[in-house]
Motif scaffolding. Sequence first.
Motif, PDB file in Angstrom:
ATOM      1  N   VAL A  26      -7.089  -4.886   5.134  1.00  0.00           N
ATOM      2  CA  VAL A  26      -7.163  -4.507   3.725  1.00  0.00           C
ATOM      3  C   VAL A  26      -7.672  -3.082   3.547  1.00  0.00           C
ATOM      4  O   VAL A  26      -7.335  -2.417   2.556  1.00  0.00           O
ATOM      5  N   ALA A  27      -8.424  -2.576   4.516  1.00  0.00           N
ATOM      6  CA  ALA A  27      -8.955  -1.208   4.411  1.00  0.00           C
ATOM      7  C   ALA A  27      -7.841  -0.159   4.385  1.00  0.00           C
ATOM      8  O   ALA A  27      -8.042   0.945   3.881  1.00  0.00           O
ATOM      9  N   SER A  28      -6.677  -0.509   4.928  1.00  0.00           N
ATOM     10  CA  SER A  28      -5.565   0.449   4.951  1.00  0.00           C
ATOM     11  C   SER A  28      -4.702   0.373   3.699  1.00  0.00           C
ATOM     12  O   SER A  28      -3.870   1.256   3.463  1.00  0.00           O
ATOM     13  N   ALA A  29      -4.898  -0.641   2.880  1.00  0.00           N
ATOM     14  CA  ALA A  29      -3.996  -0.874   1.752  1.00  0.00           C
ATOM     15  C   ALA A  29      -3.990   0.268   0.740  1.00  0.00           C
ATOM     16  O   ALA A  29      -2.927   0.738   0.320  1.00  0.00           O
ATOM     17  N   VAL A  30      -5.170   0.718   0.348  1.00  0.00           N
ATOM     18  CA  VAL A  30      -5.254   1.755  -0.681  1.00  0.00           C
ATOM     19  C   VAL A  30      -4.720   3.102  -0.191  1.00  0.00           C
ATOM     20  O   VAL A  30      -3.868   3.712  -0.848  1.00  0.00           O
ATOM     21  N   PRO A  31      -5.169   3.616   0.977  1.00  0.00           N
ATOM     22  CA  PRO A  31      -4.597   4.889   1.432  1.00  0.00           C
ATOM     23  C   PRO A  31      -3.099   4.801   1.722  1.00  0.00           C
ATOM     24  O   PRO A  31      -2.368   5.766   1.492  1.00  0.00           O
ATOM     25  N   LEU A  32      -2.638   3.643   2.184  1.00  0.00           N
ATOM     26  CA  LEU A  32      -1.206   3.462   2.424  1.00  0.00           C
ATOM     27  C   LEU A  32      -0.436   3.522   1.114  1.00  0.00           C
ATOM     28  O   LEU A  32       0.578   4.235   1.004  1.00  0.00           O
ATOM     29  N   ALA A  33      -0.906   2.809   0.113  1.00  0.00           N
ATOM     30  CA  ALA A  33      -0.224   2.825  -1.185  1.00  0.00           C
ATOM     31  C   ALA A  33      -0.259   4.220  -1.809  1.00  0.00           C
ATOM     32  O   ALA A  33       0.733   4.668  -2.395  1.00  0.00           O
ATOM     33  N   ARG A  34      -1.384   4.898  -1.682  1.00  0.00           N
ATOM     34  CA  ARG A  34      -1.469   6.261  -2.228  1.00  0.00           C
ATOM     35  C   ARG A  34      -0.481   7.190  -1.539  1.00  0.00           C
ATOM     36  O   ARG A  34       0.129   8.057  -2.184  1.00  0.00           O
ATOM     37  N   ALA A  35      -0.307   7.018  -0.231  1.00  0.00           N
ATOM     38  CA  ALA A  35       0.645   7.846   0.517  1.00  0.00           C
ATOM     39  C   ALA A  35       2.073   7.582   0.047  1.00  0.00           C
ATOM     40  O   ALA A  35       2.878   8.518  -0.101  1.00  0.00           O
ATOM     41  N   LEU A  36       2.397   6.319  -0.201  1.00  0.00           N
ATOM     42  CA  LEU A  36       3.740   5.969  -0.671  1.00  0.00           C
ATOM     43  C   LEU A  36       3.991   6.499  -2.076  1.00  0.00           C
ATOM     44  O   LEU A  36       5.059   7.055  -2.359  1.00  0.00           O
ATOM     45  N   VAL A  37       3.011   6.351  -2.959  1.00  0.00           N
ATOM     46  CA  VAL A  37       3.152   6.856  -4.324  1.00  0.00           C
ATOM     47  C   VAL A  37       3.303   8.381  -4.319  1.00  0.00           C
ATOM     48  O   VAL A  37       4.118   8.933  -5.062  1.00  0.00           O
ATOM     49  N   ALA A  38       2.545   9.044  -3.460  1.00  0.00           N
ATOM     50  CA  ALA A  38       2.638  10.508  -3.354  1.00  0.00           C
ATOM     51  C   ALA A  38       4.029  10.950  -2.927  1.00  0.00           C
ATOM     52  O   ALA A  38       4.502  12.024  -3.315  1.00  0.00           O
ATOM     53  N   GLY A  39       4.708  10.105  -2.147  1.00  0.00           N
ATOM     54  CA  GLY A  39       6.068  10.413  -1.710  1.00  0.00           C
ATOM     55  C   GLY A  39       7.136  10.009  -2.702  1.00  0.00           C
ATOM     56  O   GLY A  39       8.321  10.254  -2.473  1.00  0.00           O
ATOM     57  N   GLY A  40       6.727   9.353  -3.792  1.00  0.00           N
ATOM     58  CA  GLY A  40       7.686   8.995  -4.833  1.00  0.00           C
ATOM     59  C   GLY A  40       8.054   7.525  -4.885  1.00  0.00           C
ATOM     60  O   GLY A  40       8.942   7.133  -5.648  1.00  0.00           O
ATOM     61  N   LEU A  41       7.384   6.700  -4.072  1.00  0.00           N
ATOM     62  CA  LEU A  41       7.681   5.260  -4.066  1.00  0.00           C
ATOM     63  C   LEU A  41       6.538   4.513  -4.761  1.00  0.00           C
ATOM     64  O   LEU A  41       5.503   4.211  -4.153  1.00  0.00           O
ATOM     65  N   LYS A  42       6.716   4.223  -6.037  1.00  0.00           N
ATOM     66  CA  LYS A  42       5.640   3.615  -6.833  1.00  0.00           C
ATOM     67  C   LYS A  42       5.617   2.092  -6.748  1.00  0.00           C
ATOM     68  O   LYS A  42       4.554   1.480  -6.688  1.00  0.00           O
ATOM     69  N   ALA A  43       6.794   1.484  -6.780  1.00  0.00           N
ATOM     70  CA  ALA A  43       6.877   0.032  -6.654  1.00  0.00           C
ATOM     71  C   ALA A  43       6.706  -0.344  -5.185  1.00  0.00           C
ATOM     72  O   ALA A  43       7.429   0.157  -4.326  1.00  0.00           O
ATOM     73  N   ILE A  44       5.739  -1.215  -4.907  1.00  0.00           N
ATOM     74  CA  ILE A  44       5.370  -1.526  -3.530  1.00  0.00           C
ATOM     75  C   ILE A  44       5.278  -3.036  -3.363  1.00  0.00           C
ATOM     76  O   ILE A  44       4.524  -3.694  -4.093  1.00  0.00           O
ATOM     77  N   GLU A  45       6.031  -3.569  -2.416  1.00  0.00           N
ATOM     78  CA  GLU A  45       5.988  -5.007  -2.143  1.00  0.00           C
ATOM     79  C   GLU A  45       5.064  -5.281  -0.955  1.00  0.00           C
ATOM     80  O   GLU A  45       5.329  -4.820   0.160  1.00  0.00           O
ATOM     81  N   ILE A  46       4.005  -6.020  -1.206  1.00  0.00           N
ATOM     82  CA  ILE A  46       3.080  -6.426  -0.139  1.00  0.00           C
ATOM     83  C   ILE A  46       3.366  -7.887   0.175  1.00  0.00           C
ATOM     84  O   ILE A  46       3.245  -8.759  -0.692  1.00  0.00           O
ATOM     85  N   THR A  47       3.780  -8.164   1.395  1.00  0.00           N
ATOM     86  CA  THR A  47       4.209  -9.516   1.741  1.00  0.00           C
ATOM     87  C   THR A  47       3.017 -10.423   2.031  1.00  0.00           C
ATOM     88  O   THR A  47       1.994  -9.986   2.556  1.00  0.00           O
ATOM     89  N   MET A  48       3.194 -11.684   1.708  1.00  0.00           N
ATOM     90  CA  MET A  48       2.140 -12.682   1.919  1.00  0.00           C
ATOM     91  C   MET A  48       2.227 -13.242   3.340  1.00  0.00           C
ATOM     92  O   MET A  48       2.273 -14.458   3.548  1.00  0.00           O
ATOM     93  N   ARG A  49       2.246 -12.351   4.304  1.00  0.00           N
ATOM     94  CA  ARG A  49       2.387 -12.782   5.700  1.00  0.00           C
ATOM     95  C   ARG A  49       1.097 -12.651   6.487  1.00  0.00           C
ATOM     96  O   ARG A  49       1.063 -12.987   7.668  1.00  0.00           O
ATOM     97  N   THR A  50       0.048 -12.148   5.847  1.00  0.00           N
ATOM     98  CA  THR A  50      -1.228 -11.976   6.545  1.00  0.00           C
ATOM     99  C   THR A  50      -2.371 -12.462   5.653  1.00  0.00           C
ATOM    100  O   THR A  50      -2.232 -12.512   4.426  1.00  0.00           O
ATOM    101  N   PRO A  51      -3.517 -12.783   6.255  1.00  0.00           N
ATOM    102  CA  PRO A  51      -4.673 -13.198   5.454  1.00  0.00           C
ATOM    103  C   PRO A  51      -5.175 -12.101   4.510  1.00  0.00           C
ATOM    104  O   PRO A  51      -5.864 -12.395   3.533  1.00  0.00           O
ATOM    105  N   ALA A  52      -4.814 -10.846   4.812  1.00  0.00           N
ATOM    106  CA  ALA A  52      -5.292  -9.719   4.008  1.00  0.00           C
ATOM    107  C   ALA A  52      -4.425  -9.452   2.777  1.00  0.00           C
ATOM    108  O   ALA A  52      -4.783  -8.617   1.939  1.00  0.00           O
TER     109      ALA A  52
END
Length: 211
Positions: A26-52
């Motif tokens: 979960v610690a990587s979720a926010v910086p990862l999402a910010r990196a994607l949004v910065a590149g122009g990808l705002k809609a982000i699908e997080i899969t329910m495949r992990t406990p995090a």
Amino acid sequence: MAAKTDKLLSILKLQPVVPVLIVDDVASAVPLARALVAGGLKAIEITMRTPAALDAIRAVADEVEGAVPGAGTILNPAHFDAAVKAGSQFIVSPGTTRSLLDAARGSDVALLPGAATASEVMTLREEGYDVLKFFPAEQAGGAAYLKSLSSPLAGTLFCPTGGISLKNAKDYLSLPNVVCVGGSWVAPKELVEKGDWAGITKLAAEAAALK
């Protein structure tokens, strides 16, 4: 139903590629999402495949300005409800069950249900769904198969996911019945583990520039 479809389309039309993420930490979720949004990808699908996954959705919803978090690999009503409570603005399933459709009917959050055959598409259309996930795209026949559905099943739009990369994304995006594609290549595991957020922003920008 029409209002939810319009809302879903407004999300899917934000960009040509929706990142499909498996978040292990979960610690990587926010910086990862910010990196994607910065590149122009705002809609982000997080899969329910992990406990995090649920904590990751919650963190992105609360902390990442501009992000539109969604939940993928939703398999049952419990998944659906938990993902909505965590802050998901859209829900994605690999296939469809009656209980999942019942859960979606009682929610304001739109469902992007999965289908792989003409019969599945027809069944979902009878339920009022005309925006669907085509999964697993490459394994189910690829862009050629999806193109063959465009005339007999006119009026249905798809977000193909599964086996799609920068190399073949345009094959799908050029089709009249494709609104966007889903892909995991914009956030490769090795870059996430290294914390190479600039590298992910570059991949996101390449994906956002696809037509």
